[in-house]
Design a protein around this motif. Structure first.
Motif, PDB file in Angstrom:
ATOM      1  N   LEU A   2       0.853  -1.189   0.000  1.00 17.11           N
ATOM      2  CA  LEU A   2       0.000   0.000   0.000  1.00 17.11           C
ATOM      3  C   LEU A   2       0.883   1.231   0.000  1.00 17.11           C
ATOM      4  N   LEU A   3       0.729   2.043  -1.032  1.00 15.81           N
ATOM      5  CA  LEU A   3       1.415   3.334  -1.088  1.00 15.81           C
ATOM      6  C   LEU A   3       0.447   4.373  -0.539  1.00 15.81           C
ATOM      7  N   GLY A   4       0.878   5.101   0.477  1.00 14.73           N
ATOM      8  CA  GLY A   4      -0.036   6.049   1.099  1.00 14.73           C
ATOM      9  C   GLY A   4       0.672   7.246   1.700  1.00 14.73           C
ATOM     10  N   PHE A   5      -0.145   8.102   2.314  1.00 13.62           N
ATOM     11  CA  PHE A   5       0.353   9.298   3.004  1.00 13.62           C
ATOM     12  C   PHE A   5      -0.306   9.326   4.374  1.00 13.62           C
ATOM     13  N   TRP A   6       0.474   9.536   5.418  1.00 12.36           N
ATOM     14  CA  TRP A   6       0.000   9.373   6.798  1.00 12.36           C
ATOM     15  C   TRP A   6      -1.253  10.168   7.131  1.00 12.36           C
ATOM     16  N   ALA A   7      -1.391  11.364   6.565  1.00 13.99           N
ATOM     17  CA  ALA A   7      -2.513  12.241   6.931  1.00 13.99           C
ATOM     18  C   ALA A   7      -3.716  12.099   5.995  1.00 13.99           C
ATOM     19  N   SER A   8      -3.620  11.205   5.019  1.00 20.75           N
ATOM     20  CA  SER A   8      -4.678  11.070   4.016  1.00 20.75           C
ATOM     21  C   SER A   8      -5.808  10.155   4.498  1.00 20.75           C
TER      22      SER A   8
ATOM     23  N   LEU B 279     -11.335  15.942   8.843  1.00 19.89           N
ATOM     24  CA  LEU B 279     -12.032  17.233   8.810  1.00 19.89           C
ATOM     25  C   LEU B 279     -12.170  17.855  10.194  1.00 19.89           C
ATOM     26  N   ALA B 280     -12.542  17.033  11.185  1.00 19.99           N
ATOM     27  CA  ALA B 280     -12.763  17.572  12.541  1.00 19.99           C
ATOM     28  C   ALA B 280     -11.493  18.201  13.096  1.00 19.99           C
ATOM     29  N   ARG B 281     -10.351  17.662  12.705  1.00 21.44           N
ATOM     30  CA  ARG B 281      -9.084  18.219  13.184  1.00 21.44           C
ATOM     31  C   ARG B 281      -8.745  19.508  12.442  1.00 21.44           C
ATOM     32  N   GLY B 282      -9.232  19.622  11.233  1.00 23.89           N
ATOM     33  CA  GLY B 282      -9.114  20.877  10.496  1.00 23.89           C
ATOM     34  C   GLY B 282      -9.984  21.951  11.123  1.00 23.89           C
ATOM     35  N   TRP B 283     -11.222  21.578  11.494  1.00 28.01           N
ATOM     36  CA  TRP B 283     -12.119  22.550  12.147  1.00 28.01           C
ATOM     37  C   TRP B 283     -11.545  22.987  13.492  1.00 28.01           C
ATOM     38  N   GLU B 284     -10.961  22.007  14.191  1.00 29.30           N
ATOM     39  CA  GLU B 284     -10.371  22.316  15.499  1.00 29.30           C
ATOM     40  C   GLU B 284      -9.278  23.373  15.348  1.00 29.30           C
ATOM     41  N   GLY B 285      -8.478  23.214  14.311  1.00 30.58           N
ATOM     42  CA  GLY B 285      -7.417  24.183  14.033  1.00 30.58           C
ATOM     43  C   GLY B 285      -7.962  25.563  13.691  1.00 30.58           C
TER      44      GLY B 285
ATOM     45  N   GLU C 128      -2.250  15.732  17.256  1.00 30.66           N
ATOM     46  CA  GLU C 128      -1.579  17.041  17.189  1.00 30.66           C
ATOM     47  C   GLU C 128      -0.944  17.285  15.821  1.00 30.66           C
ATOM     48  N   GLU C 129      -0.276  16.239  15.315  1.00 31.18           N
ATOM     49  CA  GLU C 129       0.368  16.365  13.993  1.00 31.18           C
ATOM     50  C   GLU C 129      -0.662  16.604  12.902  1.00 31.18           C
ATOM     51  N   GLN C 130      -1.816  15.932  13.054  1.00 32.16           N
ATOM     52  CA  GLN C 130      -2.886  16.073  12.065  1.00 32.16           C
ATOM     53  C   GLN C 130      -3.460  17.487  12.094  1.00 32.16           C
ATOM     54  N   ILE C 131      -3.644  18.040  13.289  1.00 38.74           N
ATOM     55  CA  ILE C 131      -4.161  19.413  13.410  1.00 38.74           C
ATOM     56  C   ILE C 131      -3.200  20.391  12.731  1.00 38.74           C
ATOM     57  N   GLU C 132      -1.899  20.217  12.988  1.00 35.72           N
ATOM     58  CA  GLU C 132      -0.887  21.088  12.366  1.00 35.72           C
ATOM     59  C   GLU C 132      -0.891  20.942  10.842  1.00 35.72           C
TER      60      GLU C 132
END
Length: 224
Positions: A10-16, A167-173, A208-212
Motif C-alpha cells: 500500500l502506497l499512502g500518506f500518513w494524513a490522508s 475534517l474535525a481536526r481541520g475545524w479544530e485548528g 496534534e500532527e494532524q491538526i498542524e
C-alpha cells in the motif's frame, strides 16, 4: 490458498483519509501488507510509475494488480478477501452505501472544509451549509451502531476516515465546532463507537500532527 505478505503493498500518506480507510479495510480483513509512505509533494518515481493517471495515493498493489482510488480499492479488497464483509450483500443496501460514500467524499469534504476554509460567503454561512449536509448523515445513522448496522462497513470506513479523524481536526485548528453533540447526537454517538474499535484506532493519524497538517492545508486553500 493463503495470501503471502509480499503480495500486498500500500502506497499512502500518513494524513490522508483515503489512505487510512484502505488500511482500516486491510486490518479488518486481517491481510498482511507492506506500507510505503509517500511524499505527496515530491512524488516518488514508483508512485508516478504505477499510478500515472492520477499520480495520487492510495495505491494498492496485489499480485501485480495495481489499483488506485480508495472506493475502487475497498471494493476490490472486499471481493478478494471474503471474511468480515465491508459492503452489504443486499443490492439496494450496497447501492446506498456506495451512494452515501460518494456523498461524503464529493459533497461533505469540499463544502465542510474547502468552503469553510475559503469562507467566501462568510464563515457562518459556510458552516450552516455544511451542517445541512451533516443532517443527512445524522438521519442515516440514527438508531444504528454504525452506518453498516451492528458492525463497521464501507460507509463507516469512508466517513470515519474523513470526518472525525481528518475534517474535525481541520475545524479544530480553525476554532470551529462543526458537529456539536446537542445538534448531532447520533453522529457523535457513532464517532464514539468508532473510537472503540481497535483497527480504527490503529489507523488514526496522531492528533496534534494532524491538526498542524490541516492548518497548513487551510493556509494553502486561503492563498490559492
Amino acid at each position: 490458498m493463503a495470501e503471502k505478505e509480499e503480495d500486498v503493498k500500500l502506497l499512502g500518506f500518513w494524513a490522508s483519509p483515503f489512505t487510512r480507510r484502505v488500511e482500516m479495510a486491510l486490518k479488518l480483513k486481517g491481510v498482511p501488507y507492506e506500507y510505503l509512505e509517500q511524499d505527496i509533494v515530491n512524488k516518488s518515481p514508483l508512485l508516478l510509475q504505477i499510478n500515472p493517471v492520477y499520480k495520487k495515493v492510495p495505491v494498492l498493489v496485489h499480485k501485480g494488480n495495481i489499483l488506485s482510488e480508495s472506493h475502487v480499492i475497498l471494493e476490490y479488497i472486499d471481493q478478494i478477501w471474503k471474511n468480515n464483509p465491508i459492503l452489504p450483500q443486499d443490492p439496494y443496501e450496497k447501492a446506498m452505501a456506495l451512494f452515501w460514500a460518494k456523498f461524503v467524499d464529493e459533497q461533505v469534504g469540499p463544502v465542510a472544509f474547502m468552503s469553510v476554509a475559503k469562507a467566501e460567503k462568510g464563515v457562518e454561512v459556510a458552516i450552516k451549509e455544511a451542517q445541512e449536509l451533516f443532517m443527512f448523515l445524522e438521519k442515516e445513522v440514527t438508531g444504528k451502531d454504525f452506518f453498516g448496522g451492528k458492525t463497521i462497513g464501507f460507509l463507516d470506513l469512508v466517513a470515519g476516515s474523513m470526518i472525525p479523524f481528518c475534517l474535525a481536526r481541520g475545524w479544530e485548528g480553525m476554532g470551529i465546532d462543526m458537529i456539536p453533540e446537542e445538534k448531532f447526537p447520533e453522529l457523535n454517538r457513532w464517532i464514539k463507537n468508532l473510537k472503540e474499535i481497535e483497527i480504527v484506532r490503529e489507523c488514526i493519524p496522531p492528533r496534534e500532527e494532524q491538526i498542524e497538517h490541516m492548518k497548513k492545508v487551510v493556509e494553502r486553500i486561503k492563498s490559492a
